[in-house]
Design an enzyme around this catalytic site. Structure first.
Site, PDB file in Angstrom:
ATOM      1  N   CYS A  45       0.802  -1.224   0.000  1.00  0.00           N
ATOM      2  CA  CYS A  45       0.000   0.000   0.000  1.00  0.00           C
ATOM      3  C   CYS A  45       0.834   1.273   0.000  1.00  0.00           C
ATOM      4  O   CYS A  45       0.276   2.371  -0.061  1.00  0.00           O
ATOM      5  CB  CYS A  45      -0.950  -0.005   1.196  1.00  0.00           C
ATOM      6  SG  CYS A  45      -1.992  -1.475   1.258  1.00  0.00           S
TER       7      CYS A  45
ATOM      8  N   HIS B 160      -2.935   7.620   6.372  1.00  0.00           N
ATOM      9  CA  HIS B 160      -3.118   6.315   5.750  1.00  0.00           C
ATOM     10  C   HIS B 160      -4.225   5.528   6.427  1.00  0.00           C
ATOM     11  O   HIS B 160      -4.850   4.664   5.802  1.00  0.00           O
ATOM     12  CB  HIS B 160      -1.818   5.513   5.817  1.00  0.00           C
ATOM     13  CG  HIS B 160      -1.902   4.169   5.168  1.00  0.00           C
ATOM     14  ND1 HIS B 160      -1.919   4.016   3.798  1.00  0.00           N
ATOM     15  CD2 HIS B 160      -2.001   2.914   5.690  1.00  0.00           C
ATOM     16  CE1 HIS B 160      -2.016   2.725   3.502  1.00  0.00           C
ATOM     17  NE2 HIS B 160      -2.073   2.033   4.627  1.00  0.00           N
TER      18      HIS B 160
ATOM     19  N   HIS C 273     -10.248   1.784   0.432  1.00  0.00           N
ATOM     20  CA  HIS C 273      -8.807   1.538   0.498  1.00  0.00           C
ATOM     21  C   HIS C 273      -8.357   0.978  -0.844  1.00  0.00           C
ATOM     22  O   HIS C 273      -8.670  -0.160  -1.194  1.00  0.00           O
ATOM     23  CB  HIS C 273      -8.497   0.566   1.623  1.00  0.00           C
ATOM     24  CG  HIS C 273      -7.034   0.377   1.883  1.00  0.00           C
ATOM     25  ND1 HIS C 273      -6.051   1.015   1.165  1.00  0.00           N
ATOM     26  CD2 HIS C 273      -6.374  -0.391   2.807  1.00  0.00           C
ATOM     27  CE1 HIS C 273      -4.864   0.653   1.613  1.00  0.00           C
ATOM     28  NE2 HIS C 273      -5.040  -0.196   2.611  1.00  0.00           N
TER      29      HIS C 273
END
Length: 359
Positions: A117, A251, A288
């Site tokens: 990610c 995040h 996400h």
């Protein structure tokens, strides 16, 4: 200082940065019941997806074309511009991926980032380093990941997806993220090159940082060491004090372990100011986007600076004492921010920080 002169995005809110911004301001999460594949045996049933079964390589080609067109690149300029790509590894690089740069008229595919990610943020940081080293006058960066049965099953089997389809970053009662489609492309070039071409910068990349905490393959360091080191490096590179940051796009994946870790990392990097800087995780709205998260959230930061409006941290139920942050709650917050910090983190402890500056 590197500047972004072209930027294109795809999210569940639609195609284009303005569609993304309208969705964020509307405040309604983009998630819907999953219909792209069978989720009958899954605990989670929701994701933030675009309609149908899009092909990621095709979507990236469209986004690269849009970003290059917005930047005003000529055919000759494109031919001298390399591509850095962030996308999910599916084994050996297939021909479509390998041929993406050529199909878009670019110099070649220089590197593929696959560090989970943090991949998109890492690709942007590496592109900036190439500019500073003088290896290229500009670089195109593209990133994308679409929700697929394999990744959905992996996250669901690990029990980390929100079963009710509602992500609640930094909130008590959070149960995990909702996955989302995400892709984007940008043109990053030196400010001098942009001036020479007469290009209009959208936003500047004042600083960037990459770090790893080497703590655990899937768990973040409890004190957020990777986030702290990446954010500190970005501030140092930009020559800015923590008080210069007007917004942090966190995040935060709405998981029990990661959100307190990131809050601790912000406290380590920003000191007392960490309690006063406005923070939100827009993953609660657009989902996400995994490998593409850093690209989508960079676009969010650029839009926030452009509109002097900070997007909301949606899904919040109650304050978590382990996450003592100034969250943007209930509605977008007007703020004439000049600098925004976008944070990304991935499995293995890899972390990136991108510090944007309004132009």
């Amino acid at each position: 200082m590197p500047v972004i002169t072209g930027l294109a995005t795809l999210t569940a809110y639609g195609r284009g940065a303005e569609q993304l911004w309208a969705g964020l301001l509307g405040g309604a999460p983009a998630r819907t019941p999953v219909t792209r594949f069978d989720v009958g045996a899954r605990r989670a049933r929701y994701a933030a997806t675009v309609p149908g079964h899009p092909d990621l390589t095709d979507e990236l080609a469209v986004l690269i074309e849009q970003a290059c067109a917005q930047a005003g690149l000529t055919v000759d300029q494109r031919a001298r511009t390399p591509l850095l790509l962030a996308r999910h590894p599916t084994g050996p690089v297939d021909r479509a991926t390998a041929g993406l740069a050529a199909a878009c008229g670019l110099l070649g595919l220089q590197r593929i980032h696959t560090n989970a990610c943090a991949a998109a943020g890492s690709a942007v940081a590496d592109a900036a380093a190439l500019l500073v080293l003088g290896e290229h006058p500009r670089v195109v960066v593209a990133a994308g990941q679409l929700v697929d049965a394999g990744s959905f099953a992996s996250f669901d089997s690990a029990g980390v997806l929100a079963p009710d389809g509602i992500a609640r970053p930094f909130s008590l009662g959070r149960q995990g993220p909702v996955l989302g489609d995400g892709a984007g492309a940008l043109v990053l070039e030196s400010a001098g090159e942009a001036r020479r071409r007469g290009a209009v910068p959208l936003v500047a990349l004042a600083g960037w940082g990459q770090a790893g905490d080497a703590h655990h393959v899937a768990r973040p360091h409890p004190q957020g060491l990777g986030i702290a080191r990446a954010a500190t490096a970005a501030l140092r590179r930009a020559g800015l004090a923590p008080e210069a940051i007007g917004y942090v796009n966190a995040h935060a994946t709405a998981t029990p372990r990661f959100d307190p870790s990131e809050a601790a990392g912000l406290r380590a990097a920003l000191g007392p100011y960490a309690h006063r800087v406005p923070v939100s995780s827009t993953k609660a709205l657009h989902g996400h986007c995994l490998i593409a998260a850093g690209m989508v959230e960079l676009a969010v930061c650029a839009l926030a600076l452009r509109h002097s409006l900070l997007p909301v941290n949606a899904g919040h139920l109650a304050a978590d004492p382990d996450c003592p942050l100034d969250l943007v709650l209930d509605r977008p917050r007007p703020a004439p921010a000049r600098h925004a910090l976008s944070l990304s983190a991935g499995f293995g402890g890899t972390c990136t920080a991108l510090l944007l500056e309004a132009v």
